[in-house]
Write an enzyme that holds these catalytic residues in place. Structure first.
Site, PDB file in Angstrom:
ATOM      1  N   SER A  63       1.218  -1.052   0.159  1.00 14.57           N
ATOM      2  CA  SER A  63      -0.197   0.094  -0.017  1.00 14.57           C
ATOM      3  C   SER A  63       0.983   1.411   0.415  1.00 14.57           C
ATOM      4  O   SER A  63       1.734   1.052   0.347  1.00 14.57           O
ATOM      5  CB  SER A  63      -0.509   0.293   1.407  1.00 14.57           C
ATOM      6  OG  SER A  63      -1.811   1.481   1.442  1.00 14.57           O
ATOM      7  N   TYR A 104      -1.152  -0.361  10.417  1.00 14.96           N
ATOM      8  CA  TYR A 104      -1.378  -0.697   8.614  1.00 14.96           C
ATOM      9  C   TYR A 104      -0.284  -0.564   8.063  1.00 14.96           C
ATOM     10  O   TYR A 104       0.161  -1.197   7.463  1.00 14.96           O
ATOM     11  CB  TYR A 104      -2.780  -0.286   8.535  1.00 14.96           C
ATOM     12  CG  TYR A 104      -3.219  -0.188   7.367  1.00 14.96           C
ATOM     13  CD1 TYR A 104      -3.321  -1.989   6.597  1.00 14.96           C
ATOM     14  CD2 TYR A 104      -3.202   0.187   6.141  1.00 14.96           C
ATOM     15  CE1 TYR A 104      -3.779  -2.018   5.603  1.00 14.96           C
ATOM     16  CE2 TYR A 104      -3.658  -0.006   5.295  1.00 14.96           C
ATOM     17  CZ  TYR A 104      -3.784  -1.230   5.092  1.00 14.96           C
ATOM     18  OH  TYR A 104      -3.429  -1.247   3.281  1.00 14.96           O
TER      19      TYR A 104
END
Length: 249
Positions: free
Chosen positions: A135, A148
């Protein structure tokens, strides 16, 4: 080019779209996930070219058993797509339950390692491809992204390290690093709050699951002498945030 691809987290979003794309292109697809009913629905849609396996990738023994039990015709895996992952919550670190952090680490890191470690011998033998879904959060921190983002930074670094370790064996390794994508991801992150999920993407024209499936297919379609180390992509309407500044009174 065609062969056999294994996709984790194939029950929705990127994984489901990637399974659909590769079957369309003539590949055999193994899709994994925890929701057996969704894998059954995908199998009904895609036919005999798709084989669904329901198990929890965070469970090492369950992973070994599931992958060792693949049927003939689906064992010679050419591509591994480590797609399964999640984010939980949007709160700052002091307000996040420790359990949420542990779940993200277990799924995004431990699960990926379980699957990758088991399949490496086959991927080396077949000079295959490992594609890890990281990501932009691996590069750009944001409020509430704490663990995350850390797990996705691990995926990026693991991809680079794995490529280094497999140098000379003909195995390609790629980290794909998307920005804002509209899938079930945000619905899970917000605890099922559909309104919050919809508002996040309103007016953004975000990346779609099909966009990522197309990107994965493009990476897999490159000539064997080319390795895409990492690929970062964002919607045009997303860019980089400025630094935070705290001013003392």
């Amino acid at each position: 080019m065609s062969g056999t691809i294994l996709i984790t987290g194939a029950t929705s979003g990127f994984g489901q779209a990637t399974a659909q794309r590769f079957v369309k292109e003539g590949w055999k697809v193994i899709g994994t996930g925890r929701r057996a009913e969704r894998l059954e629905a995908l199998s009904a849609e895609l036919g005999s070219a798709f084989h669904g396996v329901a198990f929890d990738i965070t469970d090492e023994e369950a992973t070994k058993k599931a992958l060792a039990g693949l049927p003939d015709g689906f064992r010679d895996i050419d591509i591994l797509v480590n797609n399964a992952g999640l984010a939980l919550g949007t709160a700052p670190a002091p307000q996040v339950p420790l359990k949420d952090w542990q779940t993200m680490v277990d799924t995004n890191i431990t699960g990926l390692l379980n699957v990758t470690h088991h399949l490496l011998p086959t991927l080396i033998e077949r000079k295959g491809i490992v594609i890890n879904l990281s990501s932009v959060a691996a590069h750009y921190p944001y409020l509430g992204g704490n663990v995350y983002g850390g797990t996705k930074a691990f995926l990026r670094q693991f991809s680079l390290g794995l490529r280094s370790d497999l140098h000379g064996k003909g195995v390609r390794v790629t980290s794909i690093e998307p920005g804002m994508c509209e899938t079930e991801f945000t619905l899970v992150r917000t605890g099922g709050n559909q309104e919050a999920s919809d508002n996040l993407y309103k007016g953004v024209n975000p990346i779609t699951a099909d966009d990522i499936a197309n990107t994965i297919h493009w990476v897999a379609s490159q000539p064997k002498h080319i390795n895409i180390n990492s690929l970062e992509l964002m919607p045009v309407n997303q860019s980089f945030a400025g630094f935070q500044v705290y001013r003392e009174s």
